[in-house]
Write a protein that holds these residues in place. Sequence first.
Motif, PDB file in Angstrom:
ATOM      1  N   VAL A  78      -6.611 -30.946 -16.434  1.00 43.38           N
ATOM      2  CA  VAL A  78      -7.501 -30.892 -15.272  1.00 43.38           C
ATOM      3  C   VAL A  78      -8.846 -31.506 -15.658  1.00 43.38           C
ATOM      4  O   VAL A  78      -9.428 -31.163 -16.681  1.00 43.38           O
ATOM      5  N   ARG A  79      -9.330 -32.400 -14.818  1.00 41.25           N
ATOM      6  CA  ARG A  79     -10.599 -33.091 -15.089  1.00 41.25           C
ATOM      7  C   ARG A  79     -11.758 -32.229 -14.603  1.00 41.25           C
ATOM      8  O   ARG A  79     -11.746 -31.728 -13.475  1.00 41.25           O
ATOM      9  N   PHE A  80     -12.764 -32.058 -15.462  1.00 45.63           N
ATOM     10  CA  PHE A  80     -13.977 -31.333 -15.084  1.00 45.63           C
ATOM     11  C   PHE A  80     -15.142 -32.305 -15.041  1.00 45.63           C
ATOM     12  O   PHE A  80     -15.310 -33.138 -15.935  1.00 45.63           O
ATOM     13  N   VAL A  81     -15.965 -32.198 -13.999  1.00 45.66           N
ATOM     14  CA  VAL A  81     -17.156 -33.033 -13.856  1.00 45.66           C
ATOM     15  C   VAL A  81     -18.336 -32.132 -13.530  1.00 45.66           C
ATOM     16  O   VAL A  81     -18.260 -31.304 -12.621  1.00 45.66           O
ATOM     17  N   SER A  82     -19.420 -32.293 -14.275  1.00 44.39           N
ATOM     18  CA  SER A  82     -20.660 -31.599 -13.974  1.00 44.39           C
ATOM     19  C   SER A  82     -21.507 -32.574 -13.166  1.00 44.39           C
ATOM     20  O   SER A  82     -21.940 -33.599 -13.676  1.00 44.39           O
ATOM     21  N   SER A  83     -21.704 -32.251 -11.899  1.00 43.51           N
ATOM     22  CA  SER A  83     -22.380 -33.193 -11.008  1.00 43.51           C
ATOM     23  C   SER A  83     -22.861 -32.465  -9.760  1.00 43.51           C
ATOM     24  O   SER A  83     -22.342 -31.397  -9.409  1.00 43.51           O
ATOM     25  N   ALA A  84     -23.812 -33.074  -9.096  1.00 41.35           N
ATOM     26  CA  ALA A  84     -24.203 -32.579  -7.771  1.00 41.35           C
ATOM     27  C   ALA A  84     -23.032 -32.815  -6.817  1.00 41.35           C
ATOM     28  O   ALA A  84     -22.258 -33.753  -6.998  1.00 41.35           O
ATOM     29  N   PHE A  85     -22.885 -31.940  -5.843  1.00 40.36           N
ATOM     30  CA  PHE A  85     -21.835 -32.144  -4.838  1.00 40.36           C
ATOM     31  C   PHE A  85     -22.266 -33.291  -3.933  1.00 40.36           C
ATOM     32  O   PHE A  85     -23.325 -33.233  -3.301  1.00 40.36           O
ATOM     33  N   ASP A  86     -21.451 -34.314  -3.899  1.00 47.94           N
ATOM     34  CA  ASP A  86     -21.808 -35.534  -3.195  1.00 47.94           C
ATOM     35  C   ASP A  86     -20.571 -36.097  -2.539  1.00 47.94           C
ATOM     36  O   ASP A  86     -19.461 -35.961  -3.067  1.00 47.94           O
ATOM     37  N   ALA A  87     -20.731 -36.761  -1.418  1.00 45.66           N
ATOM     38  CA  ALA A  87     -19.600 -37.350  -0.717  1.00 45.66           C
ATOM     39  C   ALA A  87     -18.858 -38.375  -1.567  1.00 45.66           C
ATOM     40  O   ALA A  87     -17.668 -38.620  -1.358  1.00 45.66           O
ATOM     41  N   ALA A  88     -19.525 -38.940  -2.559  1.00 44.53           N
ATOM     42  CA  ALA A  88     -18.871 -39.923  -3.436  1.00 44.53           C
ATOM     43  C   ALA A  88     -17.763 -39.297  -4.267  1.00 44.53           C
ATOM     44  O   ALA A  88     -16.907 -40.014  -4.801  1.00 44.53           O
ATOM     45  N   LEU A  89     -17.742 -37.988  -4.404  1.00 40.88           N
ATOM     46  CA  LEU A  89     -16.700 -37.317  -5.179  1.00 40.88           C
ATOM     47  C   LEU A  89     -15.343 -37.388  -4.489  1.00 40.88           C
ATOM     48  O   LEU A  89     -14.306 -37.333  -5.141  1.00 40.88           O
TER      49      LEU A  89
END
Length: 90
Positions: A78-89
């Motif tokens: 499972v891929r984990f990303v630390s990021s702001a929630f953004d439509a680009a996700l």
Amino acid sequence: MIMMTIILLMVQRLQLLFQLHVQVMQQLHNLSVLILGLGDSGLAMARWCARWGAQVQVVDTREVPPHLAVLQAELPHVRFVSSAFDAALV
């Protein structure tokens, strides 16, 4: 006799529910799923989706959310990303 009929009807309904459940869960196979947040619910959803073969990505605004170590140990694919929630996700 009535009790036996009721039990048979209940068993039939349970079988139908199980078949429906399996059909729905098969639709998750290879489906891309984005989970926002890695708290208790996020970890539970990641486990559930991965169990049914979904391609899971978890995003959390925190660099080290509460269940990151558990996620990485139990579900290394499972891929984990630390990021702001953004439509680009999406």
